[in-house]
Design a protein around this motif. Structure first.
Motif, mmCIF file in Angstrom:
data_model
loop_
_atom_site.group_PDB
_atom_site.id
_atom_site.type_symbol
_atom_site.label_atom_id
_atom_site.label_comp_id
_atom_site.label_asym_id
_atom_site.label_seq_id
_atom_site.Cartn_x
_atom_site.Cartn_y
_atom_site.Cartn_z
ATOM 1 N N VAL A 17 0.847 -1.191 0.000
ATOM 2 C CA VAL A 17 0.000 0.000 0.000
ATOM 3 C C VAL A 17 0.881 1.238 0.000
ATOM 4 O O VAL A 17 1.891 1.301 0.717
ATOM 5 N N LYS A 19 1.858 4.740 1.082
ATOM 6 C CA LYS A 19 1.614 5.706 2.156
ATOM 7 C C LYS A 19 1.732 7.136 1.626
ATOM 8 O O LYS A 19 0.935 8.008 1.956
ATOM 9 N N ASN A 59 -2.932 5.294 -0.158
ATOM 10 C CA ASN A 59 -3.897 4.214 0.069
ATOM 11 C C ASN A 59 -4.169 3.395 -1.183
ATOM 12 O O ASN A 59 -5.046 2.542 -1.190
ATOM 13 N N GLY A 197 -8.281 -1.312 0.832
ATOM 14 C CA GLY A 197 -7.010 -0.606 0.888
ATOM 15 C C GLY A 197 -6.284 -0.869 2.184
ATOM 16 O O GLY A 197 -6.375 -1.946 2.768
ATOM 17 N N GLN A 199 -6.795 0.716 5.044
ATOM 18 C CA GLN A 199 -7.639 0.887 6.218
ATOM 19 C C GLN A 199 -9.107 0.783 5.828
ATOM 20 O O GLN A 199 -9.464 0.918 4.668
#
Length: 311
Positions: A17, A19, A59, A197, A199
């Motif tokens: 992923v 950031k 994300n 994703g 979160q």
């Protein structure tokens, strides 16, 4: 490959992923991408030289091919491609239920078979499972506070349905209707949340409508083709609409029938017990926890653990 397992010179080929990312210029004037990659726990820096595209949105999930350089704690990226949902396991970056999802699904089907004798309600439930079973198994139970992990919706639903079945027997309510309502009470969370994703996130539908309205909308469509009795349909939809108990807690209507009172109580009980056990795990025996905003109380932690109560 998990970032913590990287060693110098190791080949890196996995999904990560993003950031953050930024397009920069090298000393020779050529653009390159500087990127931070996460496996859901750890973060590592990476560089993709001779990069002619734009920066990648945070994300986003990307597939990376490269080599790890321990000296610079960075991945030299040779290939970088955007990944779509379905290319990688949904639980790759997100917390997941500690229980086996397959076993939990069998438990839910057993509850249905044992307690839902009404053929119309059983037909509705089987139709919902046929259409949305995969998402039902995967969805989180919440974004925070309780069951906020993949499979959390299923785990929470089983607990609510199991408690509701016992209460329905004790208080002699309609057992089939109570358990069917318990199984379907949070169905709308399938559309309320996104989990593709790094979160869990609220969907646009979830932000605008909420899971109660979404659940009622979907179930009312299926119920028209499976339940002929209009009163039975309305009672089922009322259970879903009132399961938060109070209007100030998000209920469309407060419970007006025994079955709705039971499902609302079972739902609140499971959410609160989850939060109490979670608080106990984060505190030392004999301590009083920090103020819990959702429960509006401190929680006292005794020597006992969750496992001690299971027996």
């Amino acid at each position: 490959m998990k970032i913590k397992n990287f060693s110098d010179g190791v080949k890196v080929e996995a999904f990560y992923v993003v950031k953050r990312s930024e397009v920069k210029k090298a000393s020779n004037g050529n653009p390159y991408l500087e990127i931070q990659l996460s496996d859901g726990i750890d973060v590592v820096k990476g560089r993709r030289f001779d990069y002619s595209d734009k920066a990648i949105e945070p994300n986003s999930v990307v597939k990376v091919l490269g080599k790890y350089d321990q000296k610079f704690n960075s991945v030299q990226i040779y290939s970088l491609n955007m990944a779509e949902k379905g290319e990688y396991p949904a639980d790759l970056f997100l917390p997941k239920c500690p229980k086996d999802v397959g076993s939990m699904w069998e438990d839910l089907l057993n509850i249905l078979e044992q307690y839902v004798d009404d053929n119309e309600l059983k037909g509705l439930l089987m139709l919902v499972f046929e259409k949305h079973g995969d998402d039902f198994k995967e969805a989180p139970g919440a974004l925070a506070h309780h069951h906020a992990y993949l499979g959390g919706l299923l785990e929470h639903t089983i607990a609510v349905a199991d408690s509701a079945s016992k209460l329905a027997i004790t208080y002699k309510s309609d057992l089939s209707l109570t358990v069917a309502g318990a199984i379907l009470h949070d169905l709308g969370k399938i559309w309320e949340y996104k989990w593709d994703g790094l979160q869990f996130e609220m969907s646009d539908q979830g932000a605008l409508l909420g899971h109660i309205s979404l659940g009622i909308s979907v179930i009312s469509i299926y119920a028209k083709s499976t339940i002929k009795d209009e009163e039975k349909r309305n009672k089922l939809l009322h259970i879903i609409g009132s399961h938060h108990g109070l209007v100030e807690w998000g209920a469309i209507k407060e419970p007006m029938i025994p079955e709705a009172v039971i499902v609302a109580a079972a739902d609140n009980l499971d959410a609160n017990m989850f939060k109490i056990y979670a608080a106990q795990e984060d505190a030392q025996p004999g301590e009083v926890t920090k103020w819990d905003r959702t429960m509006k109380r401190h929680i006292w932690v005794k020597e006992k653990t969750k496992d001690d109560y299971a027996g």
